[in-house]
Design a protein around this motif. Structure first.
Motif, PDB file in Angstrom:
ATOM      1  N   LEU A  57     -64.953  54.521  29.447  1.00 54.65           N
ATOM      2  CA  LEU A  57     -65.248  55.973  29.824  1.00 54.65           C
ATOM      3  C   LEU A  57     -63.616  55.937  29.981  1.00 54.65           C
ATOM      4  O   LEU A  57     -63.190  56.481  29.855  1.00 54.65           O
ATOM      5  N   LEU A  58     -62.847  54.498  31.194  1.00 59.57           N
ATOM      6  CA  LEU A  58     -61.398  54.793  30.879  1.00 59.57           C
ATOM      7  C   LEU A  58     -60.283  54.515  29.566  1.00 59.57           C
ATOM      8  O   LEU A  58     -59.755  55.616  29.689  1.00 59.57           O
ATOM      9  N   ALA A  59     -60.873  53.703  28.701  1.00 66.22           N
ATOM     10  CA  ALA A  59     -60.147  53.282  27.519  1.00 66.22           C
ATOM     11  C   ALA A  59     -59.783  54.479  26.989  1.00 66.22           C
ATOM     12  O   ALA A  59     -58.201  54.688  26.461  1.00 66.22           O
ATOM     13  N   PRO A  60     -60.133  56.067  26.317  1.00 63.68           N
ATOM     14  CA  PRO A  60     -59.298  56.522  26.049  1.00 63.68           C
ATOM     15  C   PRO A  60     -58.346  57.464  26.469  1.00 63.68           C
ATOM     16  O   PRO A  60     -57.449  58.595  26.223  1.00 63.68           O
ATOM     17  N   SER A  61     -58.249  57.174  28.236  1.00 60.52           N
ATOM     18  CA  SER A  61     -56.964  58.232  28.879  1.00 60.52           C
ATOM     19  C   SER A  61     -55.892  57.525  28.667  1.00 60.52           C
ATOM     20  O   SER A  61     -54.718  58.356  28.765  1.00 60.52           O
ATOM     21  N   VAL A  99     -58.880  59.449  34.999  1.00 60.95           N
ATOM     22  CA  VAL A  99     -59.400  57.708  36.017  1.00 60.95           C
ATOM     23  C   VAL A  99     -60.081  57.861  36.091  1.00 60.95           C
ATOM     24  O   VAL A  99     -60.633  57.616  36.962  1.00 60.95           O
ATOM     25  N   VAL A 100     -60.293  59.348  37.333  1.00 64.78           N
ATOM     26  CA  VAL A 100     -60.407  59.577  38.875  1.00 64.78           C
ATOM     27  C   VAL A 100     -62.272  60.124  38.078  1.00 64.78           C
ATOM     28  O   VAL A 100     -63.152  59.659  38.440  1.00 64.78           O
ATOM     29  N   ARG A 101     -62.031  60.505  37.054  1.00 67.99           N
ATOM     30  CA  ARG A 101     -63.471  61.321  36.228  1.00 67.99           C
ATOM     31  C   ARG A 101     -63.625  60.080  35.922  1.00 67.99           C
ATOM     32  O   ARG A 101     -65.064  60.017  36.261  1.00 67.99           O
ATOM     33  N   SER A 102     -63.287  58.651  34.982  1.00 65.64           N
ATOM     34  CA  SER A 102     -64.179  57.804  34.773  1.00 65.64           C
ATOM     35  C   SER A 102     -64.934  56.928  36.376  1.00 65.64           C
ATOM     36  O   SER A 102     -65.827  56.084  35.913  1.00 65.64           O
TER      37      SER A 102
END
Length: 252
Positions: free
Chosen positions: A38-42, A150-153
């Protein structure tokens, strides 16, 4: 006449926190894999991670992306708490630290403590971020859009009680004694079980995180303790959330 020294740059981090929750090393690994995915696309800076080694140069030989659950499971097993020479203390959970291969001020790292179910302890996932003014990536990463993702992930992967992205200076200003239950940062996530987020003053933005909870973004520009309007806004929002009963610790 000597030149006045510049104050050190304000540094930032993001962290997710939750209470006792018994999970196996494999379950911790699956959540970590989901979080990294989840973090990678940020941002590209947060899309590459490596196993810990003796030097950052060596670490790039052991990538963790794409996430491999068996590899992560073994790392959590190695990170079990134990007394010296004694058996594993599973109730204290498992720890795992790793980085993105950066160096000095231009790096990110993750420290994860998960699977603990002792009421005396807690679980967390903390992401350190590059240093503004000393990292070519910091200006791009330390922005409201990136930190919101980041927080959403963190919220989706770890199902924490709460999570936050903020500066260390802001945290220390508002919690000098280290006794505050929950920090309110630039970006804050509150789990739905905590209660309903009340209306908040502009420019605060409230976003749902699926059916898990709510995310609050205080300002579209970078939040800094050097701006008294930012501090006043954060304190006003914290007061409103406290009145609604949302700022006391509650285990997940």
């Amino acid at each position: 006449m000597t030149a006045k020294a510049k104050p050190p740059p304000e540094t930032y981090y993001a962290g997710a926190y939750w209470g006792a929750r018994k999970e196996s090393p494999e379950e911790c690994a699956r959540r970590t894999a989901e979080f990294l995915t989840l973090l990678a696309p940020s941002d590209p800076f947060l899309s590459q991670w490596y196993l810990p080694t003796r030097s950052s140069r060596e670490s790039r030989e052991y990538p963790l992306m794409p996430p491999d659950v068996p590899t992560l499971t073994e790392q959590f097993r190695l990170g079990v708490n134990r007394e010296k020479g004694g058996p594993a203390i599973e109730r204290l959970g498992y720890g795992f630290w790793f980085g993105n291969g950066g160096r000095d001020y231009d790096r990110a790292s993750l420290r994860i403590y998960s699977g603990g179910y002792s009421e005396a302890g807690s679980n967390s996932c903390v992401l350190t971020l590059p240093t503004p003014g000393r990292s070519p990536n910091a200006e791009r990463v330390i922005t409201a859009p990136v930190l919101t993702e980041v927080v959403r992930s963190m919220a989706l992967a770890w199902e924490p009680d709460w999570s936050v992205a903020m500066s260390h200076a802001h945290r220390d200003l508002e919690d000098e004694a280290g006794k505050t239950d929950i920090w309110l940062g630039w970006v804050t996530y509150l789990s739905r079980h905590r209660g309903t987020v009340p209306p908040l003053p502009a420019p605060v933005r409230i976003e749902p995180v699926e059916d898990r909870g709510s995310m609050l973004i205080l300002t579209p520009e970078r939040f800094t303790v050097a701006n008294p309007e930012h501090i006043a806004l954060a304190r006003r929002v914290r007061e409103l959330l406290a009145r609604a009963g949302l700022m006391q610790f509650a285990s997940s």
